[in-house]
Design an enzyme around this catalytic site. Sequence first.
Site, PDB file in Angstrom:
ATOM      1  N   LYS A  86       0.905  -1.207   0.021  1.00 11.25           N
ATOM      2  CA  LYS A  86      -0.136  -0.004   0.083  1.00 11.25           C
ATOM      3  C   LYS A  86       0.929   1.230  -0.166  1.00 11.25           C
ATOM      4  CE  LYS A  86      -4.241  -1.895   0.648  1.00 11.25           C
ATOM      5  NZ  LYS A  86      -5.436  -1.555  -0.396  1.00 11.25           N
ATOM      6  N   ASP A 106      -0.613  -0.922  -4.484  1.00 11.12           N
ATOM      7  CA  ASP A 106      -1.825  -0.504  -4.304  1.00 11.12           C
ATOM      8  C   ASP A 106      -1.758   1.147  -4.134  1.00 11.12           C
ATOM      9  OD1 ASP A 106      -4.639  -0.150  -4.456  1.00 11.12           O
ATOM     10  OD2 ASP A 106      -4.982  -1.716  -2.888  1.00 11.12           O
ATOM     11  N   LYS A 144     -13.918  -7.754  -6.232  1.00 12.07           N
ATOM     12  CA  LYS A 144     -14.156  -8.079  -4.757  1.00 12.07           C
ATOM     13  C   LYS A 144     -15.790  -7.949  -4.660  1.00 12.07           C
ATOM     14  CE  LYS A 144     -10.421  -4.795  -3.254  1.00 12.07           C
ATOM     15  NZ  LYS A 144     -10.079  -3.512  -2.687  1.00 12.07           N
TER      16      LYS A 144
END
EC number: 5.1.1.-
Length: 357
Positions: A162, A187, A258
Amino acid sequence: MISSTKLLHIHGDDFELLAIQQSIPLKQVFRIARGAKTSAQVIVVMIKYQGLVGWGESVPYQRYGETIESTISAIKAVSTHAKRFTEFADTIKAHSQGAAQNALDCAYLDLQAKLTGKAIEVRFNLSKTQTVITAQTLSIDTPEAMAEAAKPFAEAPLIKVKLDNIDIIEKMTAIHTMAPHSQFIVDANEAWSIEDLRQCADELAALNVVLIEQPLPTGKDEALASLHIDIALCADESCHTAKDLPSLLGKYDVVNIKLDKTGGLTEAVTLAAQAKVMGFDIMIGCMVGSSLAMAPAFLLSPFAKYIDLDGPLLVKEDRLVSFDIDNGLMQPFSKQLWGGVSHECNIEANQLFALYS
């Protein structure tokens, strides 16, 4: 310790629906570009019919305008429109979306597997799942702290990092030093500009970054159509359901599926199939949650080039039956967790229903 609060209990003509909020503590603070959390706030829906209980878990996500309250309101709307269990399938689709629809859809499918004796893979004509490599996630911190956090992943085949737009290369260089043989997914969670991407792409490729998720904000990603870099780009926030796919052509190489975005496994199967036909590679992702949330998504793993279902590694306490993940190798889950056809499956679901009904 997981704490639970009953939020909804509805008696239909021939079914009961129970929704609880659970707070699942994380092993450590989890930071992404738009904030940090110390626990996963999940909704668990349980549907009881003919003495059997099906369950599903979802995570209301503020980025998509969802709260615990709005999710429960949507679940209540579905359960009040469906007076009988046979009305559930159509009502779920008509009166909910996102996290609410996901919890309902997965609970309904779990229950249907027991009622019909038919595995969910058979219901959707899905290939048999195998052992896969899942990404393991590092949250945002200083370069030094991220390097330290990467030490346990030194031999991991795939690491997800991240990153906001601060010290991008410094952080990735520090992490790469600790795990020089790993491949990386970065990400950005919509936190970068096109200039950030242009400036760092070559260096990131040299650091074994193979995929960048959602670098630009949704609605501002047109600039990607004219960008040519050596790293694949993945749509996350920009891709929810199959209707989003046409707008992603020419901008993204991969779509992140997702269940909290699609509204459950039913739409996720449609999205995966259509994405494949349109030439996209697929990533199966998750919000931070328990093994219960990962199980339905795992059934899509045969579609996927990338798997990111490491939620169980981030929580302090998981379900009674949970995934086995060792150095990124994720084994198929036991149907005692979800989707089993035996009446003896779902011990924890039955315990929770008895406790809160």
